[in-house]
Design an enzyme around this catalytic site. Structure first.
Site, PDB file in Angstrom:
ATOM      1  N   HIS A   1     -44.166  14.638 -19.166  1.00 38.45           N
ATOM      2  CA  HIS A   1     -43.621  16.078 -19.704  1.00 38.45           C
ATOM      3  C   HIS A   1     -42.657  16.502 -18.968  1.00 38.45           C
ATOM      4  O   HIS A   1     -42.185  17.784 -18.750  1.00 38.45           O
ATOM      5  CB  HIS A   1     -44.786  16.932 -19.722  1.00 38.45           C
ATOM      6  CG  HIS A   1     -46.047  16.632 -20.558  1.00 38.45           C
ATOM      7  ND1 HIS A   1     -46.986  17.371 -20.709  1.00 38.45           N
ATOM      8  CD2 HIS A   1     -45.777  15.573 -21.671  1.00 38.45           C
ATOM      9  CE1 HIS A   1     -47.704  16.906 -21.890  1.00 38.45           C
ATOM     10  NE2 HIS A   1     -47.052  15.870 -22.367  1.00 38.45           N
TER      11      HIS A   1
ATOM     12  N   TYR B   1     -40.649  19.894 -23.346  1.00 38.09           N
ATOM     13  CA  TYR B   1     -41.265  20.406 -22.287  1.00 38.09           C
ATOM     14  C   TYR B   1     -40.493  20.930 -21.161  1.00 38.09           C
ATOM     15  O   TYR B   1     -40.823  21.807 -20.461  1.00 38.09           O
ATOM     16  CB  TYR B   1     -42.365  19.502 -21.469  1.00 38.09           C
ATOM     17  CG  TYR B   1     -43.575  19.292 -22.170  1.00 38.09           C
ATOM     18  CD1 TYR B   1     -44.365  20.228 -22.406  1.00 38.09           C
ATOM     19  CD2 TYR B   1     -43.720  18.096 -23.127  1.00 38.09           C
ATOM     20  CE1 TYR B   1     -45.744  19.895 -22.904  1.00 38.09           C
ATOM     21  CE2 TYR B   1     -45.077  17.883 -23.935  1.00 38.09           C
ATOM     22  CZ  TYR B   1     -45.891  18.754 -23.540  1.00 38.09           C
ATOM     23  OH  TYR B   1     -47.039  18.576 -24.353  1.00 38.09           O
TER      24      TYR B   1
ATOM     25  N   ARG C   1     -58.859  25.590 -22.074  1.00 40.38           N
ATOM     26  CA  ARG C   1     -57.602  25.782 -22.511  1.00 40.38           C
ATOM     27  C   ARG C   1     -57.085  26.947 -22.873  1.00 40.38           C
ATOM     28  O   ARG C   1     -55.974  27.426 -22.257  1.00 40.38           O
ATOM     29  CB  ARG C   1     -57.248  24.667 -23.859  1.00 40.38           C
ATOM     30  CG  ARG C   1     -55.773  24.844 -24.166  1.00 40.38           C
ATOM     31  CD  ARG C   1     -55.481  23.887 -25.297  1.00 40.38           C
ATOM     32  NE  ARG C   1     -54.230  23.811 -25.776  1.00 40.38           N
ATOM     33  CZ  ARG C   1     -53.494  22.819 -26.566  1.00 40.38           C
ATOM     34  NH1 ARG C   1     -54.430  22.315 -27.311  1.00 40.38           N
ATOM     35  NH2 ARG C   1     -52.143  23.113 -26.665  1.00 40.38           N
TER      36      ARG C   1
ATOM     37  N   CYS D   1     -48.167   8.681 -23.333  1.00 38.76           N
ATOM     38  CA  CYS D   1     -47.612  10.038 -23.733  1.00 38.76           C
ATOM     39  C   CYS D   1     -47.061   9.572 -25.070  1.00 38.76           C
ATOM     40  O   CYS D   1     -46.606   8.551 -25.342  1.00 38.76           O
ATOM     41  CB  CYS D   1     -46.937  10.768 -23.103  1.00 38.76           C
ATOM     42  SG  CYS D   1     -46.411  12.376 -23.394  1.00 38.76           S
TER      43      CYS D   1
ATOM     44  N   ASN E   1     -54.427  14.572 -20.343  1.00 37.41           N
ATOM     45  CA  ASN E   1     -53.375  15.410 -19.649  1.00 37.41           C
ATOM     46  C   ASN E   1     -54.109  15.925 -18.443  1.00 37.41           C
ATOM     47  O   ASN E   1     -55.283  16.232 -18.401  1.00 37.41           O
ATOM     48  CB  ASN E   1     -52.859  16.385 -20.444  1.00 37.41           C
ATOM     49  CG  ASN E   1     -51.694  15.948 -21.352  1.00 37.41           C
ATOM     50  OD1 ASN E   1     -50.921  15.241 -20.970  1.00 37.41           O
ATOM     51  ND2 ASN E   1     -51.687  16.519 -22.651  1.00 37.41           N
TER      52      ASN E   1
END
Length: 421
Positions: free
Chosen positions: A194, A244, A90, A164, A144
């Site tokens: 998102h 987002y 990440r 989500c 995700n």
């Protein structure tokens, strides 16, 4: 009832377990299996999880294992919450795109594509093993990028629904502003994971009074501050976008901010270190306050509702989920995965009708859907050209020079996770 959590060693898991304990009448679990290859983390998380069940007098048992086949054998539902490559991957997703002037984020843009390429093959292997051991089990995907991962699962013929926590977070926020129970709030929630907008906020159900104009008029400053978007933009749009959308509506501002502070991955890694130290305390028998900063607010309530509805035990009748479009948004293919309100039951999720979508939103939805299709092809079949095409199609990238450079950096940083590279 047996429920399995793949990725059960996550520091998120006590939030989930707390929800299972509090909402046991909605989802009566007899056995909760936490599966994770990280045995050391699993021992800490599993110990706290058992203490949470004991504190709340939950009659079910919690077991832990590193053996996936054992974990899913006989499971009624399998919840996926894994992170291939961990926080180290990440950190890379959030860093190298910034070098090209693009948003570095784990679920969208170049970083989101990297995560999809690492994740889809692993999730499909897990799902195949679930199907071999128990073909009737439901798969609930919280991993995700949820839209791409859920589409991969559905196209492979798995019984899957994507989940989500953005919608349930907004529902709770609106309910608090209006001083009503959360169950009274029904969102007209439309878009992709998102990439969503609340186009109406209804009291009492799908046919209830739309109070969104009142919310924007009375609490617009508060909502805008939470989204970190200007109030005049909300007034112009007359909807509430997901937070987002800031990556799209204020891309360059976000890039400048991200370049001047530690990555979210670094923050989360430090938080996880502190959380695991807390979890090791045998006197701790409830989720610690620090966990609220980890993210995933109301995740447990959403997961309980969805699992209960799929398994025929209750849950709320309408839920925001990720599932096949099937004509709901006529400008998208039927096999696109959208995030909307749906009626959820033992046969799965059936999207509710959606009012015609404003072209301002529909254009972006269609663009990102095309990207997700290309991203899935890259994840399934590999190849530099497929990665390049996916990046070139993404509205946060678009320019061929950026796409060329990002393609090379994505592959270089993820080679160990890409069998074809």
């Amino acid at each position: 009832m047996k429920l399995t959590v793949v990725g059960g060693g996550s520091t998120y898991t006590p939030e989930l377990v707390d929800g299972f304990a509090r909402l046991r009448d909605t989802l009566p679990i007899e056995e909760l299996v936490l599966m994770d290859p990280a045995e050391d983390r699993l021992a800490l998380v599993g110990g706290l999880s058992r203490r949470i069940f004991d504190r709340q007098a939950h009659p079910g048992r919690i077991t832990t294992t590193t053996d996936l086949d054992r974990a899913v054998d006989g499971a009624d539902a399998v919840l996926l919450q894994l992170r291939v490559g961990g926080q180290a991957a990440r950190e890379q997703d959030e860093t190298w795109p910034l070098e090209c002037g693009c948003v570095g984020q784990e679920t969208t843009g170049a970083g989101g594509l990297a995560k999809a390429l690492r994740t889809v093959p692993v999730v499909l292997d897990i799902a195949d093993r679930v199907r071999r051991r128990n073909p009737h089990a439901w798969i609930i995907d919280f991993t995700n990028p949820v839209g791409i991962v859920t589409r991969a699962l559905l196209q492979a013929g798995h019984k899957a629904v994507g989940l989500c926590n953005v919608a349930i977070g907004l529902q709770r926020k609106f309910a608090a502003l209006l001083s009503v129970e959360a169950a009274e709030i029904h969102l007209d929630h439309v878009g992709l994971n998102h990439l969503t907008w609340e186009t109406a906020v209804r009291l009492g159900g799908p046919e209830g009074e739309d109070v969104l104009p009142h919310l924007l008029g009375e609490y617009g400053d508060t909502i805008a501050a939470d989204l970190r978007l200007p109030r005049p933009l909300l007034d112009t749009l007359s909807v509430v976008p997901s937070y987002y959308l800031r990556y799209y509506y204020a891309h360059d501002d976000v890039v400048r901010e991200l370049r001047t502070k530690p990555s979210r991955a670094a923050e989360v890694a430090e938080m996880e270190r502190r959380l695991l130290a807390l979890y090791a305390d045998p006197a701790l028998d409830e989720k610690p306050e620090l966990l609220a900063q980890r993210g995933g607010a109301f995740y447990s309530e959403a997961a309980v509702d969805l699992a209960a509805a799929l398994l025929g035990g209750g849950g709320t009748p309408y839920q925001v989920v990720n599932t096949y479009n099937r004509g709901t948004l006529p400008f998208l293919p039927d096999d696109a995965v959208i995030e909307v309100q749906a009626a959820v039951g033992a046969k799965g999720a059936s999207p509710l009708p959606v009012q015609p979508v404003n072209p301002l939103h529909a254009g972006l939805i269609a663009n990102v859907t095309a990207y997700e299709d290309l991203a899935l092809q890259a994840a399934l079949h590999g190849g530099r050209d497929r990665v390049f095409r996916a990046l070139l199609s993404h509205p946060l990238i678009g320019q061929y020079a950026y796409a060329e450079t990002l393609t090379d950096r994505l592959i270089a940083h993820n080679r160990e996770h890409l069998a074809w590279a």
